[in-house]
Design a protein around this motif. Sequence first.
Motif: not given
Lengths: 562, 96
Positions: A453, A457, A461, B26, B29-30, B33, B49, B52-53
Amino acid sequence: MTELLLPPGLLLVIGALFMPFGIKVRNLLIFVLPVLCLYFIWSAPADYVVTLPFLGFELVPIKITTVGQLFATIFSLMALIGGIFAYKTASTLELSAAFAYAGSAIGVTLSGDLITLFVFWEIMAIGSTLVIWAARYEGAYRASMRYLMVHLLGGLLLMIGIAGHVVQTGSISFTPLALDSIAQYLILAGFLVNAGAPPLSAWIADAYPEASPSGSVFLSAFTTKTAVFTLLIAFPGTWLLIPIGIYMIFYGIIYALLENDMRRILAYSIVNQVGFMITGIGLGTEMALNGAAAHAFVHIIYKGLLLMSAGAVLYRTGKRSCTDLGGLFQTMPWTALLGIIGALAISSFPFTSGFVTKSMIAQTAADQNLIIVWFALAAASAGVFLHAGIKFPWFVFFQKDSGMRPAEAPRNMLVAMGVLAALCIGLGVYPEPLYAILPFAVNYEPYTAAHLVAQFQLLLFAGLAFFVMLPMMKRTLTISLDVDWFYRKLFSVTDRVGYNLLHSFNRGVTNAIQQSWQGFQSTFQASRLSKYHLASSWPTGSMVMWIGVILGGYLLMDIFFK
Amino acid sequence: MSEQNIHWLLRKENIRKLWIGFIIILMLTVLAGFFVHQHESFGIEDSVGFFAWYGFVTCVGMVVFAKLLGFVLKRPENYYDDDTNQGLNENGVEHD
């Protein structure tokens, strides 16, 4: 088993000398030499050692270690698969040089002492320079000379370091070295020059993209990874390597983002990837060293694949800049697909080889609570996807339609790329064979839900960031300044000023010398000694007389300077 | 070129669909989490996330940094060629 007397690497070096004896001999050697080399590497018993007395030292031309075997294996494989990629289009000069180059790299990985290592190290510099040379155009020649200068400098640092180390310790054995004095620091510096460490990182992006389409494939595999190998053996756990590695990681990303030449993008990403390995060596735990070694192994495969797909595009279109390329996926679908597999592997996408190796290094940073290192590595992983994973395939194969409709890559190139792509995915899905040949026992499971995961991510991103920022990444017809500016621009200007100064000085001095020489000559000719003057008269007596003078000189030196 | 001749991947409506698909992935995937725990031992990585960020922000940062650095470092492609071609022959230096 057959007794190994010659280093397996020397087999390739000597074999390469026979390549000019006809195309058939050459093509046969391309297949036979690496296979024989692999056979010798793996049939030798564990910890096999050959020693050879030389000038009071005990040389160890062959020492089979697990790390050495790992690197020698991937080098042999790369010589073979690179050979398959190259044999129809590359010149015999390039192939001979590439095989001598590969052989000497293998020689380094199996050498047990610093003298043997140094000899192979220098053959590598010559072999790789000739590979660049084989592209046969002015730019390549100039680049190869700059490349050679950097490597001769690195070799010089290494030699001084080795000499100092031998004087201090009396030992030439190639084992972990303590950074006790300047000698070991010079050895470290010599290794780091070949790794592409700062401040001399620019040589990789300067020289590799000037080689032929197949030449850059060979170049990407050996020099930097041999340096990784030597650092892994000699300086594991050296704290200094962590900041150097991290610098290289970000240097590679930033310069690749600025770059327009597709192969130069990939060259910068070599620096980036070697940075990961050097960081791992600096961390120095068993897992980190495993990670560095494994990452070198898989990196050679996917970087070879990426440069092959770029090479195929260059071969078919004759274009090397992103600004000229685009839309090629329509007529080169296989090259595009295989290149994308390489791009995913370099980005450590799950189920590719990069995923199962690079994370060992980051995991070590986390285990040791090195927060800054861990955050840097995480950002860098995203950055790899940005600068190589998406940027390369996007600008070459998609982007805008360049209008070019080149034919698909020749079959032998597709076969070579196919084998490497299969390895990228194969080792990603089933890493056990690779884990089995790592220097330490592997206690690491890459495929956990949390890791998957996190990686998805991070990468996806990063991909979003790429497309959002696309307007800012418009390619321009530019190059970027680097440290090589000093030796390419500043020194050439100071050179010219200096040259003119020197020239006027020289003219003055020459005139003065000429005048006094003429004066001396006329005096000499007037004297009785003149009949012994060398080339103008030939009697045996004159030779005897001059030998007498030389021997007399030796005698005097022996008496007074002992 | 008419719409027919353009590769399906390059048609406007398909590019739109690709974007929609990408954004859905996208978000997935978050969402995923929420069901796993990151345990790198720093704390922040387990916030929802985070990767991600962090991936997005650092990449934007790197692109911007590269762009700014580019203003200083970028030179025309033939920057070095200009110089090397002149070499030692200019300034009337003779070769004897």
